[in-house]
Design a protein around this motif. Sequence first.
Motif, PDB file in Angstrom:
ATOM      1  N   ARG A 191       0.830  -1.198   0.000  1.00 17.14           N
ATOM      2  CA  ARG A 191       0.000   0.000   0.000  1.00 17.14           C
ATOM      3  C   ARG A 191       0.875   1.263   0.000  1.00 17.14           C
ATOM      4  O   ARG A 191       0.572   2.237  -0.687  1.00 17.14           O
ATOM      5  N   GLU A 192       1.967   1.203   0.770  1.00 17.76           N
ATOM      6  CA  GLU A 192       2.866   2.354   0.818  1.00 17.76           C
ATOM      7  C   GLU A 192       3.547   2.558  -0.541  1.00 17.76           C
ATOM      8  O   GLU A 192       3.692   3.681  -1.015  1.00 17.76           O
ATOM      9  N   ALA A 193       3.953   1.434  -1.153  1.00 22.26           N
ATOM     10  CA  ALA A 193       4.579   1.539  -2.470  1.00 22.26           C
ATOM     11  C   ALA A 193       3.589   2.089  -3.495  1.00 22.26           C
ATOM     12  O   ALA A 193       3.938   2.934  -4.336  1.00 22.26           O
ATOM     13  N   LEU A 194       2.330   1.626  -3.404  1.00 20.21           N
ATOM     14  CA  LEU A 194       1.308   2.126  -4.319  1.00 20.21           C
ATOM     15  C   LEU A 194       1.051   3.613  -4.086  1.00 20.21           C
ATOM     16  O   LEU A 194       0.889   4.388  -5.043  1.00 20.21           O
ATOM     17  N   ARG A 195       1.040   4.009  -2.808  1.00 19.14           N
ATOM     18  CA  ARG A 195       0.832   5.429  -2.506  1.00 19.14           C
ATOM     19  C   ARG A 195       1.974   6.273  -3.068  1.00 19.14           C
ATOM     20  O   ARG A 195       1.759   7.356  -3.610  1.00 19.14           O
ATOM     21  N   ARG A 196       3.203   5.758  -2.934  1.00 20.35           N
ATOM     22  CA  ARG A 196       4.345   6.478  -3.493  1.00 20.35           C
ATOM     23  C   ARG A 196       4.226   6.591  -5.023  1.00 20.35           C
ATOM     24  O   ARG A 196       4.495   7.645  -5.602  1.00 20.35           O
ATOM     25  N   GLU A 309      12.219  13.435  -3.810  1.00 20.34           N
ATOM     26  CA  GLU A 309      10.964  13.023  -3.206  1.00 20.34           C
ATOM     27  C   GLU A 309      10.699  13.811  -1.926  1.00 20.34           C
ATOM     28  O   GLU A 309       9.591  14.323  -1.717  1.00 20.34           O
ATOM     29  N   ILE A 310      11.716  13.934  -1.063  1.00 21.77           N
ATOM     30  CA  ILE A 310      11.559  14.689   0.175  1.00 21.77           C
ATOM     31  C   ILE A 310      11.304  16.162  -0.128  1.00 21.77           C
ATOM     32  O   ILE A 310      10.435  16.805   0.489  1.00 21.77           O
ATOM     33  N   GLU A 311      12.026  16.723  -1.092  1.00 20.47           N
ATOM     34  CA  GLU A 311      11.848  18.143  -1.403  1.00 20.47           C
ATOM     35  C   GLU A 311      10.459  18.412  -1.983  1.00 20.47           C
ATOM     36  O   GLU A 311       9.839  19.438  -1.671  1.00 20.47           O
ATOM     37  N   THR A 312       9.961  17.494  -2.799  1.00 16.05           N
ATOM     38  CA  THR A 312       8.606  17.667  -3.336  1.00 16.05           C
ATOM     39  C   THR A 312       7.572  17.641  -2.217  1.00 16.05           C
ATOM     40  O   THR A 312       6.642  18.463  -2.184  1.00 16.05           O
ATOM     41  N   ILE A 313       7.740  16.705  -1.271  1.00 12.94           N
ATOM     42  CA  ILE A 313       6.809  16.613  -0.144  1.00 12.94           C
ATOM     43  C   ILE A 313       6.874  17.873   0.706  1.00 12.94           C
ATOM     44  O   ILE A 313       5.844  18.421   1.122  1.00 12.94           O
TER      45      ILE A 313
END
Length: 416
Positions: A191-196, A309-313
């Motif tokens: 689920r986490e991979a799908l969310r990513r 990824e962190i910067e986008t979040i």
Amino acid sequence: MEKNSLEERVFIIAPVGQDAHVMAELLARRGFETQICDSLKECCAQMHSGAGAFVLTEEALELGSSSEFFETLGAQPPWSELPLIILTSGGEFRSARLLELVTEAAGSVTLLERPIATTTLIRCLEVALNSRLRQYQVRDLLEEQRRNEHELRQAHEQLADRAKQLQTLVESRTAKLAEANEQLRREMAEREALRRKLLHAQEEERRRIARELHDQMGQNLTALNVGLKSLLGRQSGSGLGSRVQQLQELATQTARDLHRVAVELRPAALDDLGLVKAIRALTETWSTRYGIDVDFEAGQYPRAGISSEIETILYRIIQEALNNVAKHSGATRVAVVLRCSADQVQAIIEDDGRGFDARVPSQSGNGSGRLGLLGIQERLGMVGGNFKVESAPERGATLLIRVPIPKAHEKEKKTN
């Protein structure tokens, strides 16, 4: 111990004359249970069903079956010492060897010299039967002990069996629980991979739409604006000129709105210039749009080494936080701080608005505000981050964001 007449019997063996019958009648009148035996062999047969004591004359020991009698006495259980009262004729015993064998086999022998007073015989028998009674009590205690030990062994065996069954059940349940936990972890990981993937696909789609809006529709609006400007020069003297001018202003405003939408979808600066410049552009545009002063500080944030990824979040969270401030806080000033320590990135958004009681969930903004916090929590969960809200009525609000830096990116940051 329950009274058993067989176990209190007094066996009388006097093969000469009427001595056996005389003693039996005398003892019966005194309440003793008696039985006359004609031979030692008969006594051996009766002894197994219970005996209290033996009264026998020395002549009885000279019978031919004395060896069997000695063997029966010697085979008594450890708790038993069958009392023997031997009536002698006085003087030296005629068979010292027989007496020795009887004493060795029976263990409890009393010698009475004839003639015997009735009280003496009665007293000797009472002592012998009392001694025999204590032996029976010891027998019963030993039997009870053996029974208790047997029951205890059975209880231990049953307990061991139950323990094994319980251990087997626990191992089975533990294995099933471990399997269920592993399945749950796999599902959560999936689920986490799908969310990513969904978030990544969403950002990619935002980037594509933003570029199309900027490149294609932006160029079309620019060409339209240039054409309207050229047409305005030709129709400046007629009434059509004012109409063309209005269309030109509309085209210019549409271009501005299109640019703002494209930036909100995916700012090009985030991909081209990095997080710091993208947030600086965001705060400047947001401040101009809502009329709220913004102080932005990012002196302790590295220019490289943090994953995209962190910067986008972080960009999306700051963007959502600023939107919540504009909608709900009534603030006049906002401070945004972006910094990085050895193992985590921190973002702080602080306003001087009306605030709320952070201890009461229902007061953490209206419905959309709570949904905004849920969105922030969901985004942070994908990178192992967390947030904290500090606020009080009329004292503004502070949102503190923490995101851990993965080891690989931390090494890359140090290298850079």
